[in-house]
Write a protein that holds these residues in place. Structure first.
Motif, mmCIF file in Angstrom:
data_model
loop_
_atom_site.group_PDB
_atom_site.id
_atom_site.type_symbol
_atom_site.label_atom_id
_atom_site.label_comp_id
_atom_site.label_asym_id
_atom_site.label_seq_id
_atom_site.Cartn_x
_atom_site.Cartn_y
_atom_site.Cartn_z
ATOM 1 N N PRO A 80 -7.483 0.061 -18.760
ATOM 2 C CA PRO A 80 -5.925 -0.579 -19.007
ATOM 3 C C PRO A 80 -5.466 -0.124 -20.249
ATOM 4 C CG PRO A 80 -7.461 -2.420 -19.128
ATOM 5 C CD PRO A 80 -8.268 -1.466 -18.692
ATOM 6 N N VAL A 81 -5.990 0.116 -21.136
ATOM 7 C CA VAL A 81 -5.536 0.842 -22.403
ATOM 8 C C VAL A 81 -6.493 1.917 -22.921
ATOM 9 C CG1 VAL A 81 -4.708 -1.277 -23.291
ATOM 10 C CG2 VAL A 81 -7.095 -0.901 -23.602
ATOM 11 N N LEU A 82 -5.629 2.779 -24.033
ATOM 12 C CA LEU A 82 -6.294 3.921 -24.501
ATOM 13 C C LEU A 82 -7.317 3.476 -25.576
ATOM 14 C CD1 LEU A 82 -3.321 6.056 -24.596
ATOM 15 C CD2 LEU A 82 -5.201 6.464 -23.069
ATOM 16 N N GLY A 83 -8.016 4.272 -26.242
ATOM 17 C CA GLY A 83 -8.616 4.071 -27.492
ATOM 18 C C GLY A 83 -10.300 4.233 -27.293
ATOM 19 N N GLY A 84 -10.717 3.700 -26.037
ATOM 20 C CA GLY A 84 -12.189 3.420 -25.912
ATOM 21 C C GLY A 84 -12.896 2.440 -27.109
ATOM 22 N N ASN A 85 -13.757 2.883 -27.544
ATOM 23 C CA ASN A 85 -14.338 1.671 -28.654
ATOM 24 C C ASN A 85 -13.548 1.151 -29.489
ATOM 25 O OD1 ASN A 85 -16.805 1.872 -27.246
ATOM 26 N ND2 ASN A 85 -17.872 3.009 -28.603
ATOM 27 N N ALA A 86 -12.415 1.907 -29.804
ATOM 28 C CA ALA A 86 -11.255 1.349 -30.944
ATOM 29 C C ALA A 86 -10.354 0.614 -30.194
ATOM 30 C CB ALA A 86 -10.611 2.763 -31.542
ATOM 31 N N SER A 87 -10.363 0.514 -28.962
ATOM 32 C CA SER A 87 -9.289 -0.491 -28.356
ATOM 33 C C SER A 87 -9.636 -1.858 -28.440
ATOM 34 C CB SER A 87 -9.114 0.141 -26.781
ATOM 35 O OG SER A 87 -10.240 -0.696 -26.072
ATOM 36 N N SER A 88 -8.563 -2.664 -27.982
ATOM 37 C CA SER A 88 -8.576 -3.985 -28.169
ATOM 38 C C SER A 88 -9.755 -4.637 -27.146
ATOM 39 C CB SER A 88 -7.546 -4.711 -27.807
ATOM 40 O OG SER A 88 -6.805 -4.385 -26.256
ATOM 41 N N GLU A 89 -10.059 -3.819 -26.401
ATOM 42 C CA GLU A 89 -11.394 -4.124 -25.251
ATOM 43 C C GLU A 89 -12.682 -4.342 -26.011
ATOM 44 O OE1 GLU A 89 -10.416 -3.241 -20.719
ATOM 45 O OE2 GLU A 89 -10.746 -1.439 -22.019
ATOM 46 N N VAL A 90 -12.780 -3.499 -26.929
ATOM 47 C CA VAL A 90 -14.034 -3.188 -27.655
ATOM 48 C C VAL A 90 -13.945 -3.729 -29.183
ATOM 49 C CG1 VAL A 90 -16.012 -1.825 -28.251
ATOM 50 C CG2 VAL A 90 -14.959 -1.454 -26.220
ATOM 51 N N ARG A 91 -13.091 -3.257 -29.798
ATOM 52 C CA ARG A 91 -12.669 -3.581 -31.167
ATOM 53 C C ARG A 91 -13.434 -3.011 -32.234
ATOM 54 N NH1 ARG A 91 -9.202 -9.230 -30.734
ATOM 55 N NH2 ARG A 91 -8.467 -9.012 -28.471
ATOM 56 N N LEU A 92 -13.721 -1.878 -32.235
ATOM 57 C CA LEU A 92 -14.662 -1.279 -33.329
ATOM 58 C C LEU A 92 -13.612 -0.452 -34.250
ATOM 59 C CD1 LEU A 92 -17.308 -0.266 -34.597
ATOM 60 C CD2 LEU A 92 -17.428 1.681 -33.085
ATOM 61 N N TRP A 93 -13.732 -0.495 -35.328
ATOM 62 C CA TRP A 93 -12.839 0.241 -36.337
ATOM 63 C C TRP A 93 -13.120 1.675 -36.354
ATOM 64 C CZ3 TRP A 93 -15.230 -3.580 -40.158
ATOM 65 C CH2 TRP A 93 -16.349 -3.236 -40.575
ATOM 66 N N VAL A 94 -12.193 2.600 -36.454
ATOM 67 C CA VAL A 94 -12.343 3.920 -36.425
ATOM 68 C C VAL A 94 -12.727 4.588 -37.859
ATOM 69 C CG1 VAL A 94 -11.185 6.241 -36.143
ATOM 70 C CG2 VAL A 94 -10.269 4.294 -34.737
ATOM 71 N N LEU A 95 -13.808 5.233 -37.771
ATOM 72 C CA LEU A 95 -14.369 5.660 -39.031
ATOM 73 C C LEU A 95 -15.132 7.197 -38.617
ATOM 74 C CD1 LEU A 95 -16.225 2.813 -40.635
ATOM 75 C CD2 LEU A 95 -14.519 4.085 -41.605
ATOM 76 N N GLY A 96 -15.030 7.911 -39.795
ATOM 77 C CA GLY A 96 -15.567 9.223 -39.586
ATOM 78 C C GLY A 96 -16.427 9.735 -40.913
ATOM 79 N N ALA A 97 -15.892 10.895 -41.247
ATOM 80 C CA ALA A 97 -16.355 11.338 -42.617
ATOM 81 C C ALA A 97 -16.305 10.494 -43.911
ATOM 82 C CB ALA A 97 -16.128 12.792 -42.754
ATOM 83 N N THR A 98 -15.345 9.585 -43.890
ATOM 84 C CA THR A 98 -15.213 8.891 -45.109
ATOM 85 C C THR A 98 -16.460 7.650 -45.100
ATOM 86 O OG1 THR A 98 -13.523 7.578 -43.992
ATOM 87 C CG2 THR A 98 -12.714 9.309 -45.441
#
Length: 760
Positions: free
Chosen positions: A51-69
């Motif tokens: 129902p929302v976008l973002g996958g693991n970053a969405s409010s359904e899962v709530r993982l923070w977005v991280l990458g090379a930093t």
């Protein structure tokens, strides 16, 4: 009133949607892919089964977005991903510095629904693939559970960003699941059977203090014996959300088809843990706590990985190998987890960092056997070991926008994905990506349509950095600190710092550089000096004999000595940074990486910045001012610091900093792109973690554009974004374009990375 006659059977309502590109999966990779393509004018259908976008970053899962930093816990300076994912994270920082996952949902939905070329289908799952030939997809069927509509989606190009690779799987695309052996790809870090070949799922919970006692009665399915979890003593009342990433399970199971089984086991663990916290008597501080939220779908790490024309592997990451078809970069550690997850006796993760960011080739982003199928996200063509790094969401999103732009070029050229591997087409794709804000390490933007190429550039002032001034801010030399300074080729200036101590001691100073271009790991010590200190204030002059062969960053390094205090400053300048020999256990940084001998990983020290409001620069004077802040930098094709700042930085004493662009003959200008400094070193974790500001301290907030007669053609008073794309309502004809900017603050001079000008 609707009266339905009795029927032997009925069909769902059906709708046909035709577009240029169908993107399956609305996580960050799919969303960034869709936005990128749509902004370039092609029609996109974005299909998301949630129902929302973002996958693991969405409010359904709530993982923070991280990458090379990597939580600022590695040596990858100025490594936050650019382009669309940068725009999203910067916007989230502006609207949501507290890290509310629900607000992050709205940021993503806002970005996607603002694009008129995107048709968004939420709660819609792909269930069937149609093919015109064995190696070509012609359409997909999808069903929306909320409106009972069956969609037929047709397009010449498709992108699978679904996480589990549903589109690739149904189409017959070649894929792998599990780990490669050491022998197959020569990867020394390949896991053993005992460790396991798949990473599991995780599920989080949030708690809340109600201000009054709250009872908890555990459900029947809660895990009764929490001590069956080897790390059960690690649970406490203070950690919640994705800080509990190690509540993981499922790596011994089929992480696609047994996801529901895995979810139930994770629920058993979570409710068992909460029962332990509330009812064991060991946590009196939990008396007023209640469960505010428990995830209902697990966050997936690994399932299928699809095969492209190249499979990224461990050696690409560790050696920072270069690829002619590079379109993205990664920089998270090689991060593998034991397959038994929370039930394993082993540590929850096994992270090993590279010395710098690495390129990801275009050949990893499309199927080797389905001709019109792209991949984005964690399912791209990588080995299991390389997947441990490339799987994280910042990197996945970055690849997604590379795919979106590739789809645009495929449509323009009327070719299939593999054809873009041609040198000429690849250079075009790389230039298109960099124009849109995507940094590709080692490459520079040289857009022939950019009118800036023929302009004369001048500035009202240029920063003359010969001092980062003292202001009474003293800090103990624990941990060790290094001041990163951009220095031109040739002899070094004499550096002066002031050290204070209450006892006779010494100051150990080193001049360090990096052994590899594109790295900020100061692993080469050029000179060492020992300076005797007496009680009180000591003026320390440091003269190095080294002559540098090229422009680069040097690290003026002061080894740890708790008996010494050094002066620091609140002055911050684009491209100038202090780093510390810090420990960051969250990313397996213990000050120094010391891997076992035979796993193909380098040993080195970590030198990382501190988060604001800390992380001040060292107060230091130089006998000659630093160079590298000139106005010409705005058209050198690099819009972030690399081996130098790559920005025009104005003098802080300049009351009205101005850039002037002049042409010999009048130019018609319709589009202008400005790129500002939003601190690419800040990781901008999207949820859970709070941040000290909602606008980066280096970012120019106010600016005005004027034509050759001084008329205002555009002005902005509340900018917070990296990239400002200005499309004038009416094209202007002018010989001159003037950009007037304001300093962000009294301690931070105005900086501009790039200016682009186009007729159309």
């Amino acid at each position: 009133m609707i009266i339905a006659e009795r029927a032997s059977s009925r069909s769902f309502q059906q709708k046909l949607i035709a577009s240029d590109l169908v993107v399956v999966g609305g996580g960050l990779a799919g969303a960034c892919c869709a936005i990128t393509a749509a902004r370039e004018g092609i029609k996109v259908t974005l299909v998301q089964d949630r129902p929302v976008l973002g996958g693991n970053a969405s409010s359904e899962v709530r993982l923070w977005v991280l990458g090379a930093t990597s939580h600022m816990g590695n040596n990858n300076r100025w490594a936050r991903e650019g382009g669309v994912i940068d725009e999203i994270l910067v916007e989230n920082m502006y609207r949501n510095p507290e890290g509310n996952a629900v607000i992050f949902d709205t940021v993503l939905l806002d970005k996607v629904t603002s694009e008129p070329n995107i048709t968004l289908l939420l709660n819609t799952a792909v269930m069937e693939v149609q093919k015109s030939t064995d190696d070509t997809i012609s359409g997909v069927k999808a069903f929306c559970s909320q409106n009972s509509v069956e969609y037929m989606l047709i397009a010449p190009l498709f992108c699978d960003a679904s996480g589990d690779g549903v589109l690739g799987f149904l189409s017959g695309a070649a894929f792998r699941m599990g780990a490669e052996s050491r022998e197959e790809l020569g990867e020394k870090f390949a896991p053993t059977k005992d460790y396991g070949e798949l990473l599991g799922h995780s599920l989080y919970f949030y708690s809340k203090d109600t201000g009054k006692p709250v009872n908890f009665v555990a459900p029947s399915y809660a895990l009764e014996d929490i001590t069956s979890i080897p790390r059960y003593r690690k649970f406490n009342t203070k950690e919640f959300g994705c800080n509990l990433w190690w509540i993981e399970y499922g790596g011994r199971l089929d992480t696609v088809h047994e996801t529901e089984t895995i979810k139930w086991e994770l629920w058993r663990v979570v409710y068992g843990v909460w029962n332990h916290i509330k009812n064991s008597g060991q946590f009196p501080e939990a008396r007023n706590l209640t469960l505010e939220w428990v995830g209902t779908i697990p966050g997936k790490r690994e399932s299928r990985r699809f095969e492209g024309d190249y499979m990224l592997r461990q050696q690409d990451i560790v050696e920072q190998r270069e690829h002619k078809d590079a379109v993205a970069f990664g920089g998270w550690s090689i991060d593998l987890h034991p397959a038994d997850g929370v039930f394993s006796e082993k540590p929850g993760c096994n992270q090993w960092h590279g010395k710098g960011i690495y390129q990801i080739p275009y050949r990893s982003y499309y199927s080797r056997n389905i001709k019109n199928l792209f991949f984005a996200g964690r399912i791209i063509s990588v080995s299991h070991v390389a997947f441990g790094s490339a799987r994280v969401m910042g990197t996945s999103a970055y690849g997604g926008q590379a795919v979106g732009m590739a789809a645009v070029l495929c449509k323009r050229l009327n070719v299939l994905p593999a054809a873009l591997g041609d040198d000429k087409h690849m250079k075009t794709l790389q230039q298109m990506l960099m124009r849109s804000g995507q940094h590709i390490p080692g490459l520079t933007l040289a857009d022939p349509e950019d009118l800036m190429r023929t302009a004369t550039v001048s500035a009202s002032s240029v920063a003359s950095v010969n001092e980062l001034p003292e202001e009474g801010l003293l800090k103990t030399l624990d941990p060790a600190v290094a001041q990163m300074l951009p220095v031109s080729a040739g002899s070094l200036p004499v550096f002066t710092v002031h050290a204070q101590t209450t006892t006779a001691t010494s100051l150990e100073v080193e001049l360090r550089i990096c052994s590899k271009t594109g790295s900020y790991t100061p692993d080469v010590v050029l000179e060492q000096k020992t300076v005797a200190l007496t009680p009180g204030r000591n003026c320390v002059k440091i003269a190095f004999d080294t002559v540098l062969a090229s422009t680069q960053y040097v690290f003026i390094t002061f080894r740890k000595n708790p008996a010494v205090q050094l002066h620091f400053t609140s002055r911050r300048v684009t491209g100038v940074l202090s780093v510390f020999n810090l420990v960051n256990e969250a990313v397996s940084n213990y000050g120094k990486q010391e891997p076992p001998e035979d796993i193909g990983i380098d040993a080195f020290e970590f030198w990382c910045p501190q988060r604001r409001p800390e992380g001040q620069n060292l107060a230091i004077k130089m006998s000659e001012p630093l160079k590298g802040f000139e106005a010409e930098n705005i058209r050198n094709g690099i819009a972030r610091p690399t081996d130098k700042p790559n920005a025009w930085v104005a003098d802080l004493n300049d009351k009205k900093p101005t850039l002037t662009l002049t042409w010999q003959t009048p130019k018609i200008i319709r589009n202008i792109v400005l790129k500002f400094d939003t601190d690419f070193d800040h990781p901008m974790e999207s949820v859970l973690m709070g941040h000290p500001e909602n606008v980066m301290p280096f970012c120019v907030r106010r600016y005005v554009l004027r034509d050759d007669e001084g008329r205002v053609v555009y002005e902005k008073t509340d900018n917070h974004q990296t990239m400002n794309v200005i499309r004038l309502a009416t094209p202007m004809q002018t010989r001159q374009l003037t950009l007037e900017v304001e300093h962000p603050s009294a301690n931070v001079p105005a900086a501009v990375f790039e200016v682009l000008c186009y007729e159309n």
